[in-house]
Design a protein around this motif. Structure first.
Motif, mmCIF file in Angstrom:
data_model
loop_
_atom_site.group_PDB
_atom_site.id
_atom_site.type_symbol
_atom_site.label_atom_id
_atom_site.label_comp_id
_atom_site.label_asym_id
_atom_site.label_seq_id
_atom_site.Cartn_x
_atom_site.Cartn_y
_atom_site.Cartn_z
ATOM 1 N N LEU A 60 0.839 -1.195 0.000
ATOM 2 C CA LEU A 60 0.000 0.000 0.000
ATOM 3 C C LEU A 60 0.873 1.244 0.000
ATOM 4 O O LEU A 60 1.910 1.284 0.673
ATOM 5 N N ILE A 67 0.727 4.389 1.530
ATOM 6 C CA ILE A 67 0.021 5.152 2.553
ATOM 7 C C ILE A 67 0.642 6.542 2.668
ATOM 8 O O ILE A 67 1.826 6.686 2.962
ATOM 9 N N GLU A 97 -1.467 8.367 8.100
ATOM 10 C CA GLU A 97 -2.237 7.457 8.955
ATOM 11 C C GLU A 97 -2.128 7.890 10.409
ATOM 12 O O GLU A 97 -1.062 8.297 10.875
ATOM 13 N N VAL A 107 -4.715 6.883 1.463
ATOM 14 C CA VAL A 107 -3.944 5.966 0.633
ATOM 15 C C VAL A 107 -3.966 6.432 -0.817
ATOM 16 O O VAL A 107 -4.961 6.985 -1.295
ATOM 17 N N LYS A 122 -4.216 5.045 -4.198
ATOM 18 C CA LYS A 122 -4.589 3.786 -4.865
ATOM 19 C C LYS A 122 -3.983 3.726 -6.267
ATOM 20 O O LYS A 122 -4.107 4.670 -7.040
ATOM 21 N N LEU A 128 -5.953 -3.478 2.929
ATOM 22 C CA LEU A 128 -6.130 -2.734 4.175
ATOM 23 C C LEU A 128 -6.304 -3.672 5.367
ATOM 24 O O LEU A 128 -5.791 -3.413 6.462
#
Length: 302
Positions: free
Chosen positions: A79, A81, A84, A91, A93, A114
């Motif tokens: 991922l 990220i 967070e 995120v 994508k 996730l």
């Protein structure tokens, strides 16, 4: 386990969803809206709207079905990220990844990734999209906000509903513009002739897209779009409607288009108020390599 609540109204005169949320602290107003929609909340035996003003002596029955058990397998998928904390994840994508499982995409989705990354994702009534408060299409890249708990989910969904968050997209589209900016205000609904497509239709839901022309090339343009609403395929439908379909779009664009892995559409900027601190957070990510390479090629043939 399913639960049942029976509430009596003394002398309140407020919205049904607000009244229930104050009486049952475990239910968010978003969840209450879903229960009303599914006929799980009755006022004097009648299914009223969430905006109904409760009256003295009203008898309200709230049936809360058990959430469907989550049966999605966590998958060790990398991922990107961007941010967070204990409440939210932002995120980036990648193009080609589906956001949550569906009939045609049971695994290898963002949700699968996730779930491997964290156990803290806000539950969803359907069970198959924990943490997800908004989506972007499989072949659209870019930023998504993820809720890690119920409070965060409700807050982020309310910001989407009240249009207080910020979502900016970059798109390479067909054709050139005579104006520097514009607005598309046209309702979007299911296409009457092709159920896989959306379309501008009189019976559709309100949809508004703002656009700014950033750069123009030979037969193509780079534009920035800002969403005021969030309908399925909104940018793709609206731009095709005004004669500037997104390049590479297999569903709404022409057959002769830029070669890639689907539409050249990227969610570049995302801004929202933090669900706990109310601090404004704003994030920006560059388009994927295939997008920037195509821009370089277009500039060279300008």
């Amino acid at each position: 386990m399913p639960e049942r609540y029976e509430l009596e109204v003394a002398n309140e005169n407020e919205r049904l969803d607000k009244f229930i949320a104050e009486k049952i602290s475990t239910l968010s107003r978003t969840r209450i809206k879903e229960l009303v929609k599914d006929n799980h909340i009755l006022v004097n035996g009648v299914n009223e709207k969430v905006s109904y003003k409760v009256q003295q002596d009203d008898h309200i029955v709230v049936d809360v079905p058990a959430l469907k058990p989550l049966s999605i397998d966590p998958e060790n998928i990398p991922l990107d990220i961007v941010y967070e904390d204990e409440d939210v994840i932002v995120v980036n994508k990648p193009q080609g990844m589906v956001v949550h499982p569906s009939a045609g995409h049971p695994d290898h989705t963002l949700v699968n990734a996730l779930l491997f990354h964290t156990k803290d994702l806000a539950a969803s009534p359907e069970g198959f999209r924990p943490g997800i408060v908004h989506r972007i299409d499989k072949d659209t890249s870019g930023l998504l906000m993820i809720a890690k708990n119920a409070q965060a989910r409700e807050c982020l969904e309310e910001q989407l509903a009240h249009k207080t968050n910020k979502r900016l997209y970059l798109a390479i589209v067909h054709g050139n513009f005579g104006e520097n900016s514009g607005l598309v205000d046209a309702p979007i609904g299911r296409d009457h002739f092709n159920r896989k497509k959306m379309a501008v239709t009189e019976t559709g839901k309100n949809a508004v897209t703002h656009f700014t022309v950033l750069e123009q090339f030979q037969n193509y343009s780079l534009i920035q779009c800002q969403l005021e609403t969030g309908r399925t395929h909104q940018i793709r439908v609206h731009l095709a409607y005004i004669g500037h379909p997104v390049a590479g779009d297999p569903l709404y664009g022409p057959h002769h288009t830029l070669k890639g892995h689907g539409q050249f559409l990227h969610a570049a900027v995302l801004g929202f108020n933090h669900p706990k601190t109310n601090q404004w957070l704003e994030f920006k990510v560059d388009p994927p390599k295939i997008f920037t390479q195509k821009l370089t090629e277009l500039r060279e043939t300008k």
